[in-house]
Design a protein around this motif. Sequence first.
Motif, PDB file in Angstrom:
ATOM      1  N   GLN A 101     -32.316  14.718   1.406  1.00 34.61           N
ATOM      2  CA  GLN A 101     -33.230  15.536   0.621  1.00 34.61           C
ATOM      3  C   GLN A 101     -33.316  16.955   1.193  1.00 34.61           C
ATOM      4  O   GLN A 101     -33.376  17.940   0.433  1.00 34.61           O
ATOM      5  CB  GLN A 101     -34.627  14.900   0.603  1.00 34.61           C
ATOM      6  CG  GLN A 101     -35.613  15.583  -0.333  1.00 34.61           C
ATOM      7  CD  GLN A 101     -35.188  15.507  -1.790  1.00 34.61           C
ATOM      8  OE1 GLN A 101     -34.441  14.613  -2.186  1.00 34.61           O
ATOM      9  NE2 GLN A 101     -35.645  16.448  -2.590  1.00 34.61           N
ATOM     10  N   THR A 102     -33.289  17.076   2.514  1.00 33.79           N
ATOM     11  CA  THR A 102     -33.344  18.389   3.146  1.00 33.79           C
ATOM     12  C   THR A 102     -32.139  19.231   2.751  1.00 33.79           C
ATOM     13  O   THR A 102     -32.261  20.432   2.465  1.00 33.79           O
ATOM     14  CB  THR A 102     -33.389  18.246   4.683  1.00 33.79           C
ATOM     15  OG1 THR A 102     -34.511  17.450   5.045  1.00 33.79           O
ATOM     16  CG2 THR A 102     -33.497  19.610   5.342  1.00 33.79           C
ATOM     17  N   THR A 103     -30.957  18.623   2.729  1.00 36.14           N
ATOM     18  CA  THR A 103     -29.743  19.337   2.332  1.00 36.14           C
ATOM     19  C   THR A 103     -29.859  19.843   0.903  1.00 36.14           C
ATOM     20  O   THR A 103     -29.502  20.995   0.599  1.00 36.14           O
ATOM     21  CB  THR A 103     -28.512  18.418   2.469  1.00 36.14           C
ATOM     22  OG1 THR A 103     -28.426  17.953   3.811  1.00 36.14           O
ATOM     23  CG2 THR A 103     -27.233  19.153   2.101  1.00 36.14           C
ATOM     24  N   LYS A 104     -30.367  19.014   0.025  1.00 36.65           N
ATOM     25  CA  LYS A 104     -30.532  19.412  -1.375  1.00 36.65           C
ATOM     26  C   LYS A 104     -31.538  20.554  -1.508  1.00 36.65           C
ATOM     27  O   LYS A 104     -31.340  21.481  -2.299  1.00 36.65           O
ATOM     28  CB  LYS A 104     -30.968  18.213  -2.222  1.00 36.65           C
ATOM     29  CG  LYS A 104     -29.876  17.167  -2.396  1.00 36.65           C
ATOM     30  CD  LYS A 104     -30.342  16.046  -3.320  1.00 36.65           C
ATOM     31  CE  LYS A 104     -29.216  15.061  -3.610  1.00 36.65           C
ATOM     32  NZ  LYS A 104     -29.633  13.990  -4.538  1.00 36.65           N
ATOM     33  N   ILE A 105     -32.598  20.511  -0.716  1.00 39.51           N
ATOM     34  CA  ILE A 105     -33.607  21.571  -0.781  1.00 39.51           C
ATOM     35  C   ILE A 105     -33.029  22.884  -0.262  1.00 39.51           C
ATOM     36  O   ILE A 105     -33.272  23.955  -0.831  1.00 39.51           O
ATOM     37  CB  ILE A 105     -34.866  21.168   0.009  1.00 39.51           C
ATOM     38  CG1 ILE A 105     -35.579  20.008  -0.698  1.00 39.51           C
ATOM     39  CG2 ILE A 105     -35.817  22.349   0.170  1.00 39.51           C
ATOM     40  CD1 ILE A 105     -36.721  19.402   0.093  1.00 39.51           C
ATOM     41  N   LEU A 106     -32.260  22.833   0.803  1.00 37.52           N
ATOM     42  CA  LEU A 106     -31.598  24.043   1.310  1.00 37.52           C
ATOM     43  C   LEU A 106     -30.710  24.659   0.233  1.00 37.52           C
ATOM     44  O   LEU A 106     -30.755  25.878  -0.008  1.00 37.52           O
ATOM     45  CB  LEU A 106     -30.760  23.714   2.547  1.00 37.52           C
ATOM     46  CG  LEU A 106     -31.514  23.471   3.860  1.00 37.52           C
ATOM     47  CD1 LEU A 106     -30.577  22.855   4.894  1.00 37.52           C
ATOM     48  CD2 LEU A 106     -32.114  24.766   4.393  1.00 37.52           C
ATOM     49  N   LEU A 107     -29.915  23.824  -0.442  1.00 38.26           N
ATOM     50  CA  LEU A 107     -29.029  24.317  -1.483  1.00 38.26           C
ATOM     51  C   LEU A 107     -29.818  24.878  -2.664  1.00 38.26           C
ATOM     52  O   LEU A 107     -29.533  25.986  -3.150  1.00 38.26           O
ATOM     53  CB  LEU A 107     -28.116  23.185  -1.956  1.00 38.26           C
ATOM     54  CG  LEU A 107     -27.166  23.508  -3.112  1.00 38.26           C
ATOM     55  CD1 LEU A 107     -26.233  24.663  -2.757  1.00 38.26           C
ATOM     56  CD2 LEU A 107     -26.366  22.273  -3.508  1.00 38.26           C
ATOM     57  N   GLU A 108     -30.807  24.144  -3.119  1.00 35.73           N
ATOM     58  CA  GLU A 108     -31.603  24.589  -4.263  1.00 35.73           C
ATOM     59  C   GLU A 108     -32.336  25.894  -3.961  1.00 35.73           C
ATOM     60  O   GLU A 108     -32.453  26.767  -4.829  1.00 35.73           O
ATOM     61  CB  GLU A 108     -32.615  23.491  -4.643  1.00 35.73           C
ATOM     62  CG  GLU A 108     -31.960  22.247  -5.240  1.00 35.73           C
ATOM     63  CD  GLU A 108     -32.903  21.051  -5.278  1.00 35.73           C
ATOM     64  OE1 GLU A 108     -34.070  21.203  -4.835  1.00 35.73           O
ATOM     65  OE2 GLU A 108     -32.478  19.980  -5.743  1.00 35.73           O
ATOM     66  N   THR A 109     -32.822  26.038  -2.745  1.00 36.57           N
ATOM     67  CA  THR A 109     -33.537  27.262  -2.374  1.00 36.57           C
ATOM     68  C   THR A 109     -32.585  28.452  -2.329  1.00 36.57           C
ATOM     69  O   THR A 109     -32.925  29.553  -2.785  1.00 36.57           O
ATOM     70  CB  THR A 109     -34.233  27.094  -1.013  1.00 36.57           C
ATOM     71  OG1 THR A 109     -35.052  25.921  -1.033  1.00 36.57           O
ATOM     72  CG2 THR A 109     -35.105  28.295  -0.702  1.00 36.57           C
ATOM     73  N   ALA A 110     -31.386  28.249  -1.795  1.00 37.14           N
ATOM     74  CA  ALA A 110     -30.392  29.326  -1.758  1.00 37.14           C
ATOM     75  C   ALA A 110     -30.002  29.755  -3.170  1.00 37.14           C
ATOM     76  O   ALA A 110     -29.835  30.953  -3.447  1.00 37.14           O
ATOM     77  CB  ALA A 110     -29.159  28.882  -0.983  1.00 37.14           C
ATOM     78  N   LEU A 111     -29.887  28.804  -4.070  1.00 32.71           N
ATOM     79  CA  LEU A 111     -29.570  29.129  -5.467  1.00 32.71           C
ATOM     80  C   LEU A 111     -30.727  29.874  -6.121  1.00 32.71           C
ATOM     81  O   LEU A 111     -30.522  30.842  -6.866  1.00 32.71           O
ATOM     82  CB  LEU A 111     -29.252  27.850  -6.247  1.00 32.71           C
ATOM     83  CG  LEU A 111     -27.940  27.144  -5.873  1.00 32.71           C
ATOM     84  CD1 LEU A 111     -27.853  25.783  -6.559  1.00 32.71           C
ATOM     85  CD2 LEU A 111     -26.744  28.002  -6.258  1.00 32.71           C
TER      86      LEU A 111
ATOM     87  N   THR B 149     -21.834  26.244   1.288  1.00 28.19           N
ATOM     88  CA  THR B 149     -21.458  24.953   1.873  1.00 28.19           C
ATOM     89  C   THR B 149     -22.402  24.642   3.023  1.00 28.19           C
ATOM     90  O   THR B 149     -22.660  25.492   3.876  1.00 28.19           O
ATOM     91  CB  THR B 149     -20.005  24.967   2.379  1.00 28.19           C
ATOM     92  OG1 THR B 149     -19.129  25.255   1.284  1.00 28.19           O
ATOM     93  CG2 THR B 149     -19.620  23.609   2.965  1.00 28.19           C
ATOM     94  N   ILE B 150     -22.924  23.418   3.012  1.00 32.13           N
ATOM     95  CA  ILE B 150     -23.902  22.980   4.002  1.00 32.13           C
ATOM     96  C   ILE B 150     -23.499  21.606   4.516  1.00 32.13           C
ATOM     97  O   ILE B 150     -23.214  20.700   3.733  1.00 32.13           O
ATOM     98  CB  ILE B 150     -25.319  22.865   3.369  1.00 32.13           C
ATOM     99  CG1 ILE B 150     -25.778  24.208   2.804  1.00 32.13           C
ATOM    100  CG2 ILE B 150     -26.328  22.325   4.387  1.00 32.13           C
ATOM    101  CD1 ILE B 150     -26.984  24.080   1.870  1.00 32.13           C
ATOM    102  N   ILE B 151     -23.469  21.457   5.826  1.00 33.32           N
ATOM    103  CA  ILE B 151     -23.349  20.137   6.448  1.00 33.32           C
ATOM    104  C   ILE B 151     -24.541  19.974   7.378  1.00 33.32           C
ATOM    105  O   ILE B 151     -24.739  20.784   8.299  1.00 33.32           O
ATOM    106  CB  ILE B 151     -22.032  19.972   7.225  1.00 33.32           C
ATOM    107  CG1 ILE B 151     -20.828  20.031   6.267  1.00 33.32           C
ATOM    108  CG2 ILE B 151     -22.029  18.661   8.005  1.00 33.32           C
ATOM    109  CD1 ILE B 151     -19.475  19.894   6.952  1.00 33.32           C
ATOM    110  N   LEU B 152     -25.340  18.951   7.130  1.00 32.58           N
ATOM    111  CA  LEU B 152     -26.528  18.699   7.950  1.00 32.58           C
ATOM    112  C   LEU B 152     -26.353  17.342   8.628  1.00 32.58           C
ATOM    113  O   LEU B 152     -26.049  16.335   7.971  1.00 32.58           O
ATOM    114  CB  LEU B 152     -27.796  18.699   7.097  1.00 32.58           C
ATOM    115  CG  LEU B 152     -29.125  18.597   7.838  1.00 32.58           C
ATOM    116  CD1 LEU B 152     -29.291  19.725   8.847  1.00 32.58           C
ATOM    117  CD2 LEU B 152     -30.295  18.586   6.847  1.00 32.58           C
TER     118      LEU B 152
END
Length: 254
Positions: free
Chosen positions: A227-237, A246-249
């Motif tokens: 969920q944290t990875t998805k939030i990071l991506l959604e916030t950047a968008l 690209t994110i690897i957590l």
Amino acid sequence: MQLNAVCACCTGKIRTNNEDNFFFDGIYLEEENNGLQDVLSAKKKFPNAGCYAVFDGMGGEAFGEKAAYLAAKTLAEYVALKNFQTNEKGFIDISMKMNSEVCKEAEKRDFIRMGSTTAIISFYGNKASICNLGDSKIFLFRNGILSQISKNHTDEILLKKQGIRNRKPRLKQHLGIHPSEMIIEPYCKEFEVFAKDKYLLCSDGLTDMLDAKQIHEILEKNENVKQTTKILLETALREGGRDNITIILLEVVL
């Protein structure tokens, strides 16, 4: 201990092509791709919890995609070898090999400019070993503190000294530098691993949209790594998504 790993890769909101690539538990993208439709996830047991990497390609037309793909493919071939070493010597060897493959491709295309950043982390025993070239970053989130543990190979310090604020720092190191121009010097370091550590690898598509404070707040507020990875991506968008992301957590759990 166990490593919970999640990967997200997105073209962003502006660009139509994806010049990013990654290496995630043996998986990487084809040369022509549109990122991932959903996040990837994996669980790996220590002492050998695997190798993970982010690549951000650069170059006109499709050359950025090609450089990032060649780097990811070369790393995958090295990791598959039984004698792959994740110490400093091993990382320097693989960096030189990735650089050579990108340079060979540039030569085939009449020395067209192409290259890629690289940010790699590998886990073995109770150690995490990192290696990077360029500005794709690696962060460690430990005991509520977010620290960048990779090195920025850019002219950022020079720009600050000269008071220049309207230009993004240029790369001083990356894959795709011909040995006749300069010998690349990857930054390598080793860390002891502890339970609850989180390691974040990302292209500048994330860090150009979110500052360290925003990333810290998201990591602090959200415990579920997927969920944290998805939030990071959604916030950047939501903040603009001007580049590929690209994110690897990675989270260490008992």
